[in-house]
Design a protein around this motif. Structure first.
Motif, short mmCIF file in Angstrom:
data_model
loop_
_atom_site.label_atom_id
_atom_site.label_comp_id
_atom_site.label_asym_id
_atom_site.label_seq_id
_atom_site.Cartn_x
_atom_site.Cartn_y
_atom_site.Cartn_z
N LEU A 1 0.89 -1.44 -0.74
CA LEU A 1 0.41 0.45 0.19
C LEU A 1 0.76 1.69 0.14
N VAL A 2 0.81 2.15 -0.84
CA VAL A 2 2.00 3.16 -1.24
C VAL A 2 0.91 4.38 -0.94
N ALA A 3 -0.49 4.42 -0.94
CA ALA A 3 -1.07 5.80 -0.53
C ALA A 3 -2.03 5.73 -0.16
N GLY A 4 -2.63 6.46 1.01
CA GLY A 4 -4.46 6.37 1.41
C GLY A 4 -4.25 5.14 2.44
N ALA A 5 -5.22 4.83 2.50
CA ALA A 5 -5.38 2.97 3.37
C ALA A 5 -6.10 2.04 3.01
N GLY A 6 -6.64 1.38 3.52
CA GLY A 6 -7.28 0.23 2.52
C GLY A 6 -7.16 -0.93 3.93
N ARG A 7 -8.30 -2.18 3.75
CA ARG A 7 -8.58 -3.09 4.53
C ARG A 7 -8.61 -4.67 3.60
N LEU A 8 -7.80 -5.00 4.13
CA LEU A 8 -8.47 -6.88 3.10
C LEU A 8 -8.95 -7.51 3.93
N ALA A 9 -9.80 -8.73 2.97
CA ALA A 9 -10.97 -9.32 3.36
C ALA A 9 -10.43 -10.71 3.13
N PHE A 10 -10.08 -11.96 3.69
CA PHE A 10 -10.09 -12.56 3.12
C PHE A 10 -11.34 -13.72 3.70
N ALA A 11 -11.49 -14.27 2.51
CA ALA A 11 -12.48 -15.44 3.06
C ALA A 11 -12.60 -16.68 4.64
N ASP A 12 -11.60 -16.58 4.86
CA ASP A 12 -11.92 -17.03 6.67
C ASP A 12 -12.63 -16.17 7.35
N GLY A 13 -13.04 -15.11 6.89
CA GLY A 13 -14.00 -13.74 7.65
C GLY A 13 -12.85 -13.16 8.35
N THR A 14 -11.40 -12.79 8.41
CA THR A 14 -10.67 -11.80 8.51
C THR A 14 -9.98 -11.04 8.00
N GLU A 15 -9.97 -9.81 9.06
CA GLU A 15 -9.24 -9.12 7.72
C GLU A 15 -8.64 -7.96 7.87
N ALA B 1 -6.10 -4.48 8.51
CA ALA B 1 -6.15 -3.20 7.95
C ALA B 1 -5.25 -2.69 7.26
N LEU B 2 -4.48 -1.95 6.24
CA LEU B 2 -2.67 -1.49 6.07
C LEU B 2 -2.97 -0.37 5.60
N GLY B 3 -1.41 0.25 6.01
CA GLY B 3 -1.78 2.06 5.41
C GLY B 3 0.14 1.67 4.95
N PRO B 4 0.75 3.14 4.95
CA PRO B 4 1.75 3.64 3.67
C PRO B 4 2.45 2.90 3.72
N GLY B 5 3.35 2.05 3.11
CA GLY B 5 4.33 0.88 3.36
C GLY B 5 3.70 -0.15 3.83
N ASP B 6 2.47 -0.53 4.20
CA ASP B 6 2.24 -1.82 4.69
C ASP B 6 2.15 -3.13 3.73
N TRP B 7 3.11 -4.11 3.62
CA TRP B 7 2.92 -4.93 2.76
C TRP B 7 1.97 -6.62 2.99
N ALA B 8 1.75 -7.21 2.09
CA ALA B 8 1.26 -8.49 1.93
C ALA B 8 1.91 -9.02 1.01
N HIS B 9 1.60 -10.56 1.49
CA HIS B 9 2.32 -11.48 0.76
C HIS B 9 1.08 -12.47 0.25
N LEU B 10 0.65 -12.35 -0.84
CA LEU B 10 -0.93 -13.49 -0.70
C LEU B 10 -0.86 -15.11 -1.48
N PRO B 11 -0.19 -16.13 -0.67
CA PRO B 11 0.16 -16.97 -1.67
C PRO B 11 -0.89 -17.12 -2.89
N ALA B 12 -0.77 -18.52 -3.62
CA ALA B 12 -1.60 -18.77 -4.91
C ALA B 12 -2.86 -19.10 -4.06
N GLY B 13 -3.90 -18.94 -4.40
CA GLY B 13 -5.22 -19.57 -4.07
C GLY B 13 -5.72 -18.77 -2.80
N CYS B 14 -5.42 -17.66 -2.55
CA CYS B 14 -5.42 -16.65 -1.27
C CYS B 14 -6.93 -16.13 -1.85
N ARG B 15 -7.86 -16.92 -1.19
CA ARG B 15 -9.01 -15.94 -1.93
C ARG B 15 -9.45 -15.03 -0.51
#
Length: 106
Positions: A56-70, A72-86
């Motif tokens: 996440l470069v600018a702004g703010a966001g929240r990713l949701a996942f199929a297991d119901g978890t979420e 939050a991400l802000g500038p500079g935060d990153w995530a690795h999403l494995p293949a098949g990650c809904r």
């Protein structure tokens, strides 16, 4: 020749809930793209057969996942999403454009 750019430059989403995708590079089986988001997705899930790295470069966001978890991400935060990650974008800052850098790995 080298290429240069700025992730803050690029097309903006035209409507709330929209996203724009701009491919920056495609090489060696990997694809790098700039994503600009405004607010939430319409409930559509992404489930890709390849791993993805998002920053996440600018702004703010929240990713949701199929297991119901979420997450939050802000500038500079990153995530690795494995293949098949809904996953999906559950929320972005309604007062600002949210800019992501996505790297789709082979």
């Amino acid at each position: 020749m080298p290429r240069f750019g700025n992730l803050r430059d690029g097309p903006a989403p035209q409507a709330p809930g929209a996203e724009t995708f701009t491919e920056l590079l495609h090489a060696g089986g990997a694809r790098v793209e700039r994503i600009a988001s405004r607010a939430v997705r319409d409930g559509a899930w992404y489930e890709q057969p390849w791993p993805e790295f998002v920053l996440l470069v600018a702004g703010a966001g929240r990713l949701a996942f199929a297991d119901g978890t979420e997450q939050a991400l802000g500038p500079g935060d990153w995530a690795h999403l494995p293949a098949g990650c809904r996953h999906r974008v559950a929320w972005t800052d309604p007062g600002a454009e949210t800019i992501w850098l996505a790297v789709h790995l082979p």
